[in-house]
Write a protein that holds these residues in place. Structure first.
Motif, short mmCIF file in Angstrom:
data_model
loop_
_atom_site.label_atom_id
_atom_site.label_comp_id
_atom_site.label_asym_id
_atom_site.label_seq_id
_atom_site.Cartn_x
_atom_site.Cartn_y
_atom_site.Cartn_z
N LYS A 33 0.75 -1.21 0.08
CA LYS A 33 -0.04 -0.02 0.09
C LYS A 33 0.78 1.09 0.13
CE LYS A 33 -3.90 2.28 0.45
NZ LYS A 33 -4.93 2.37 -0.62
N GLU A 34 2.02 1.25 0.86
CA GLU A 34 2.59 2.28 0.81
C GLU A 34 3.52 2.53 -0.56
OE1 GLU A 34 3.50 4.83 3.32
OE2 GLU A 34 1.57 3.82 4.18
N ASP A 35 3.85 1.56 -1.09
CA ASP A 35 4.65 1.72 -2.41
C ASP A 35 3.71 2.22 -3.50
OD1 ASP A 35 6.89 0.40 -1.58
OD2 ASP A 35 6.43 -1.38 -2.16
N GLU A 36 2.36 2.21 -3.37
CA GLU A 36 1.63 2.83 -4.38
C GLU A 36 1.90 4.32 -4.50
OE1 GLU A 36 -2.36 2.18 -3.25
OE2 GLU A 36 -2.13 -0.27 -3.67
N VAL A 37 2.72 5.17 -3.73
CA VAL A 37 2.63 6.34 -3.91
C VAL A 37 4.12 6.89 -4.55
CG1 VAL A 37 1.77 6.74 -1.57
CG2 VAL A 37 4.23 6.79 -2.03
N ILE A 38 4.77 5.72 -4.91
CA ILE A 38 6.02 5.88 -5.70
C ILE A 38 6.00 6.59 -7.07
CG2 ILE A 38 8.36 4.99 -6.27
CD1 ILE A 38 7.84 2.88 -4.28
N THR A 39 5.10 5.79 -7.87
CA THR A 39 5.12 6.27 -9.38
C THR A 39 4.44 7.71 -9.58
OG1 THR A 39 2.89 5.22 -9.62
CG2 THR A 39 5.11 3.95 -9.97
N GLY A 40 3.57 7.99 -8.57
CA GLY A 40 3.06 9.23 -8.65
C GLY A 40 3.94 10.46 -8.26
N ALA A 41 4.92 10.18 -7.28
CA ALA A 41 6.08 11.11 -6.84
C ALA A 41 6.86 11.15 -8.18
CB ALA A 41 6.54 10.45 -5.63
N VAL A 42 7.58 10.14 -8.58
CA VAL A 42 8.22 10.40 -9.78
C VAL A 42 7.82 11.04 -10.95
CG1 VAL A 42 9.36 9.06 -11.45
CG2 VAL A 42 9.49 8.03 -9.05
N LYS A 43 6.59 10.97 -11.13
CA LYS A 43 5.90 11.51 -12.22
C LYS A 43 5.91 12.97 -12.18
CE LYS A 43 1.43 11.96 -14.78
NZ LYS A 43 -0.04 11.40 -14.99
N GLY A 159 32.09 23.21 -14.85
CA GLY A 159 31.14 23.40 -16.00
C GLY A 159 30.21 22.07 -16.56
N ALA A 160 30.58 21.19 -15.91
CA ALA A 160 29.68 20.00 -16.26
C ALA A 160 28.23 20.15 -15.90
CB ALA A 160 30.35 18.76 -15.56
N PHE A 161 27.43 19.63 -16.78
CA PHE A 161 25.98 19.52 -16.34
C PHE A 161 25.66 18.67 -14.90
CE2 PHE A 161 21.48 18.53 -16.54
CZ PHE A 161 21.03 20.14 -16.82
N THR A 162 24.93 19.47 -13.97
CA THR A 162 24.75 18.56 -12.73
C THR A 162 23.24 18.23 -12.68
OG1 THR A 162 24.87 20.93 -11.83
CG2 THR A 162 26.78 19.48 -11.57
N GLY A 163 22.82 17.17 -12.10
CA GLY A 163 21.64 16.78 -11.84
C GLY A 163 21.76 16.36 -10.12
N ALA A 164 20.54 16.48 -9.28
CA ALA A 164 20.53 16.05 -8.26
C ALA A 164 19.12 14.95 -7.85
CB ALA A 164 20.31 17.13 -7.10
N ILE A 165 19.17 13.84 -7.53
CA ILE A 165 18.07 12.95 -7.17
C ILE A 165 18.09 12.81 -5.73
CG2 ILE A 165 16.99 10.90 -7.57
CD1 ILE A 165 18.84 10.42 -10.05
N SER A 166 16.96 13.22 -5.20
CA SER A 166 16.61 13.16 -3.71
C SER A 166 15.19 12.70 -3.32
CB SER A 166 17.19 14.45 -2.97
OG SER A 166 16.10 15.42 -3.27
N CYS A 167 14.94 12.45 -2.27
CA CYS A 167 13.35 12.36 -1.93
C CYS A 167 12.73 13.32 -0.54
CB CYS A 167 13.01 10.52 -1.61
SG CYS A 167 13.74 9.51 -2.98
N ALA A 183 11.78 13.63 -5.77
CA ALA A 183 10.69 12.60 -5.72
C ALA A 183 10.15 12.27 -4.08
CB ALA A 183 11.01 11.17 -6.16
N ILE A 184 9.19 13.02 -3.70
CA ILE A 184 8.67 12.90 -2.38
C ILE A 184 7.88 11.83 -1.82
CG2 ILE A 184 7.74 14.45 -0.41
CD1 ILE A 184 10.03 15.62 -2.01
N THR A 185 8.49 10.68 -1.58
CA THR A 185 7.85 9.46 -1.44
C THR A 185 7.18 9.34 0.19
OG1 THR A 185 9.80 8.40 -0.92
CG2 THR A 185 9.09 8.29 -3.23
N GLY A 186 7.83 10.00 1.08
CA GLY A 186 7.02 10.11 2.25
C GLY A 186 8.05 9.46 3.25
N GLY A 199 14.45 4.21 -2.37
CA GLY A 199 15.23 3.68 -2.92
C GLY A 199 14.50 2.99 -4.32
N THR A 200 13.39 2.94 -4.23
CA THR A 200 12.45 2.37 -5.43
C THR A 200 12.43 3.66 -6.30
OG1 THR A 200 11.38 0.65 -3.94
CG2 THR A 200 10.56 1.21 -6.37
N ALA A 201 12.05 4.67 -5.79
CA ALA A 201 11.92 5.94 -6.63
C ALA A 201 13.15 6.14 -7.27
CB ALA A 201 11.41 7.04 -5.55
#
Length: 301
Positions: A33-43, A159-167, A183-186, A199-201
């Protein structure tokens, strides 16, 4: 000592406070049930992911690379995604790289102290001689890992392009990145266990980055991984099945195309669909930056 209890990933989950009293079925259903929030957060993060994919796919042909930087679970996920690109898409091991705080031993056994060393992040990245064509992506569920921050700071300096992935919202690593994926998975089922929803996100986002980049670079035809490296029996079978399905030929013709193309699936399909020689197909693919559908179109005109 820093207060991390306000981070989204560190808060206590009100839905799981009695999970230690549940039956096995109830535990599993709660996790699901908790995992159901993941794809919405990633979207919600797709516009930021798009920035990374567009930059990387444009600059890799100019010698650029995708470099993931992380510690613990985040670092392992980066290494995992990078390591699967060469056999899947036939690219070099240098094109997509995963760097984990603490090096190879940290893949198998946690080396927690390494994540707190910002200078280590800088020095690990320096060794790769990055340029403006590289895309450096820092990964940290909590969004605050010093190792990742140090790496992103250095990447920005050159001068490299930078990205950050967090939750977490307004993460520290986002402040050091041009593309800010949050990606705010709560709160986790087990408080602070960010190998779970967070981690899944992260895994989903890394899949999206590498897969989308490879598609834009011509590594996919229709939805087939036509640049795969048939390096073992399973992959040889997969390669031949692709040739048969796309060309619509029998086993004998497939085997001939596979051998004539020197086990190159993309070339075999091009030869099978156009009737042109390996040399003509190679030239057409070169002229069309490796995009098979464009090469076939040019040869059939």
């Amino acid at each position: 000592m820093q207060n991390i209890t306000k981070l989204n990933t560190e808060r206590r989950n009100p839905n799981t406070t009695k999970i230690d009293t549940y039956s096995t079925r109830e535990i599993l259903e709660t996790i699901n049930k908790e995992d159901e929030v993941i794809t919405g957060a990633v979207k919600k993060t797709i516009p930021e992911i798009e920035k990374i994919v567009d930059y990387a796919s444009e600059h890799i042909p100019q010698g650029g690379r995708i470099i993931y930087m992380g510690a613990g679970t985040s670092g392992r996920l980066g290494v995992l995604d990078a390591s699967e690109c060469p056999p899947t898409y036939g690219v070099s091991f240098e094109m997509v790289q995963g760097i984990i705080a603490g090096g190879f031993p940290a893949l198998l056994k946690a080396k927690e102290g390494a994540e707190d060393d910002a200078e280590l992040g800088r020095s690990d990245l320096k060794e790769l001689n990055i340029t403006i064509h590289d895309t450096v992506i820092g990964i940290a569920a909590s969004g605050r890992t010093p190792y990742v921050i140090g790496a992103l700071q250095y990447a920005n300096e050159v001068g490299a392009f930078t990205g950050a992935i967090s939750c977490v919202e307004d993460s520290e690593i986002s402040k050091h990145a041009k593309a800010r994926i949050e990606a705010i998975t709560g709160p986790e089922v087990i408080s602070g266990s960010t190998r779970m929803k967070a981690g899944t996100a992260q895994k989903l986002i890394l899949n999206m980055i590498s897969t989308s980049t490879m598609i834009k670079m011509g590594k996919v035809y229709s939805n087939y991984m036509v640049d795969l490296n048939p390096s073992n029996e399973k992959l040889v079978i997969r390669a031949k099945n692709m040739i048969k399905e796309v060309v619509g030929c029998d086993d004998e013709t497939c085997d001939r195309l596979f051998e004539d193309s020197k086990h190159n699936v993309k070339l075999a399909i091009c030869m099978g669909l156009t009737g042109h020689s390996i040399e003509e197909c190679m030239q057409a693919l070169t002229d069309n930056s490796g995009h098979l559908h464009l090469a076939i179109k040019s040869l059939n005109n």
